[in-house]
Scaffold this motif. Structure first.
Motif, PDB file in Angstrom:
ATOM      1  N   ALA A  83      46.943  61.086  73.815  1.00 17.89           N
ATOM      2  CA  ALA A  83      47.300  62.087  72.794  1.00 17.89           C
ATOM      3  C   ALA A  83      46.751  61.691  71.425  1.00 17.89           C
ATOM      4  O   ALA A  83      47.234  62.170  70.394  1.00 17.89           O
ATOM      5  CB  ALA A  83      48.813  62.244  72.737  1.00 17.89           C
TER       6      ALA A  83
ATOM      7  N   ALA B 165      51.257  64.561  63.579  1.00 17.51           N
ATOM      8  CA  ALA B 165      52.525  64.727  64.280  1.00 17.51           C
ATOM      9  C   ALA B 165      52.216  65.405  65.609  1.00 17.51           C
ATOM     10  O   ALA B 165      51.213  66.118  65.744  1.00 17.51           O
ATOM     11  CB  ALA B 165      53.460  65.589  63.441  1.00 17.51           C
ATOM     12  N   ASP B 166      53.083  65.189  66.596  1.00 17.11           N
ATOM     13  CA  ASP B 166      52.824  65.731  67.931  1.00 17.11           C
ATOM     14  C   ASP B 166      53.078  67.238  67.939  1.00 17.11           C
ATOM     15  O   ASP B 166      54.221  67.701  67.894  1.00 17.11           O
ATOM     16  CB  ASP B 166      53.717  65.011  68.960  1.00 17.11           C
ATOM     17  N   ILE B 167      51.974  67.975  67.979  1.00 17.41           N
ATOM     18  CA  ILE B 167      52.060  69.444  67.874  1.00 17.41           C
ATOM     19  C   ILE B 167      52.824  70.017  69.068  1.00 17.41           C
ATOM     20  O   ILE B 167      53.631  70.934  68.933  1.00 17.41           O
ATOM     21  CB  ILE B 167      50.641  70.057  67.788  1.00 17.41           C
TER      22      ILE B 167
ATOM     23  N   MET C  25      56.555  69.725  68.714  1.00 16.75           N
ATOM     24  CA  MET C  25      57.267  70.523  67.691  1.00 16.75           C
ATOM     25  C   MET C  25      57.005  72.024  67.777  1.00 16.75           C
ATOM     26  O   MET C  25      57.660  72.808  67.093  1.00 16.75           O
ATOM     27  CB  MET C  25      56.947  70.007  66.285  1.00 16.75           C
TER      28      MET C  25
ATOM     29  N   GLY D 112      50.109  64.004  60.007  1.00 13.25           N
ATOM     30  CA  GLY D 112      51.063  62.898  59.973  1.00 13.25           C
ATOM     31  C   GLY D 112      50.393  61.525  60.061  1.00 13.25           C
ATOM     32  O   GLY D 112      50.956  60.532  59.596  1.00 13.25           O
TER      33      GLY D 112
ATOM     34  N   GLY E 186      54.246  67.852  56.181  1.00 14.54           N
ATOM     35  CA  GLY E 186      55.703  67.712  56.167  1.00 14.54           C
ATOM     36  C   GLY E 186      56.181  66.270  56.164  1.00 14.54           C
ATOM     37  O   GLY E 186      57.374  66.013  56.154  1.00 14.54           O
TER      38      GLY E 186
END
Ligand code: CAA
Length: 257
Positions: A24, A65-67, A70, A108, A139
């Motif tokens: 990932a 960030a892990d799309i 979320m 992120g 964010g």
């Protein structure tokens, strides 16, 4: 220390955290956050450790960030969980943390690098805040920390266009402290961390706190804070040792006291 998404190990006086979700591109999910905080907490508590390095792989420091984690979140869930607030704990670490960035540091990933105390970049590094392309915005601190690092114009450019910047541009605008060949990245970061870890730990921690204070307060208050902390350092054995070693033309032997 065994973790699901990172490898945490010690190299002499340095704690090394390697993000380890290769499939990932080291996307930051809630398990990565838990693992990083757990490792940092352990290194903070270990008196033998004087500094830390966070790194990723050759291809990606972290692609954001892990799309997938979320994408189905609702507003209420995000609000009630105060989504991403957990990362603030990392910025409360008191020992220095160096980000060693090769490949993609996006969203992120860029924000994680900026939470560290400074960034050493491989010549292959690519930084960006592409959240706008996903219909959102940074964010994990990107709109605030990137602006403080590089100024309004370039931060707006990055956040509003979602474009990437290469290592040379990142160094020119002050996002990274130095660029090294990709093959030497981790060694160079470990070398810098080992150098820091050989100094007086209380002096290093106070210096980190003072630099960080400059982001939180006015110049006058910051200067006052700096002087007060500087004065307090005359209570350290390491101040006596450091200055005696200089006068005696020998290497200082700091005892972290
Ligand atoms: N979240 C979840 N999975 C991700 C990911 C992410 N941020 N980035 C990459 N991956 C996954 C891909 O889905 C893919 O998985 P599958 O093989 O299962 O499909 C795998 O990693 C490899 O990625 P690609 O095939 O896309 O690799 P590539 O070399 O073609 O492209 C890339 C690399 C340009 C970095 C591309 O992966 C990409 O654009 N990633 C997303 C970058 C992004 O938008 N980051 C911001 C996330 S939002 C955020 O971070 C919010 C915030 O402020 C905190």
């Amino acid at each position: 220390m065994a973790h699901e998404t990172i490898i945490a190990e010690t190299r002499g006086k340095v704690g090394l955290i390697t993000l380890n979700r290769p499939k990932a591109l080291n996307a930051l999910n809630s398990q990565v956050l838990a693992d990083i905080l757990d490792a940092v907490k352990a290194f903070e508590a270990d008196p033998k450790i004087g500094a830390m390095v966070i790194t990723g792989s050759e291809k990606a420091f972290a692609a954001g960030a892990d799309i997938k984690e979320m994408q189905t979140k609702t507003y209420v869930e995000a609000f009630l969980q105060d989504f991403f607030v957990g990362w603030e704990e990392l910025t409360r670490a008191r020992k220095p943390i160096i980000a060693a960035v090769a490949g993609y540091a996006l969203g992120g990933g860029c924000e994680l690098a900026m939470m560290c105390d400074f960034i050493i970049a491989a010549d292959s590094a690519k930084f960006g805040q592409p959240e706008i392309t996903l219909g959102v915005m940074p964010g994990m601190g990107g709109s605030q920390r990137l602006t403080r690092f590089v100024g309004k114009s370039k931060a707006m450019d990055m956040v509003l266009t979602g474009r990437m910047m290469d290592a040379a541009e990142a160094e020119r605008c002050g996002l990274v402290s130095r660029i090294v060949p990709a093959a030497d990245l981790v060694d160079e970061a470990l070398k810098a961390a080992a150098k820091i870890a050989d100094f007086s730990l209380p002096a290093v921690m106070m210096a980190k706190e003072a630099v960080n204070r400059s982001y939180e307060t006015t110049l006058a208050e910051g200067l006052r804070f700096e002087r007060r902390v500087f004065h307090s350092m005359f209570a350290l054995d390491d101040q006596k040792e450091g200055m005696a070693a200089f006068a005696e033309k020998r290497k200082a032997n700091f005892t972290n006291s």
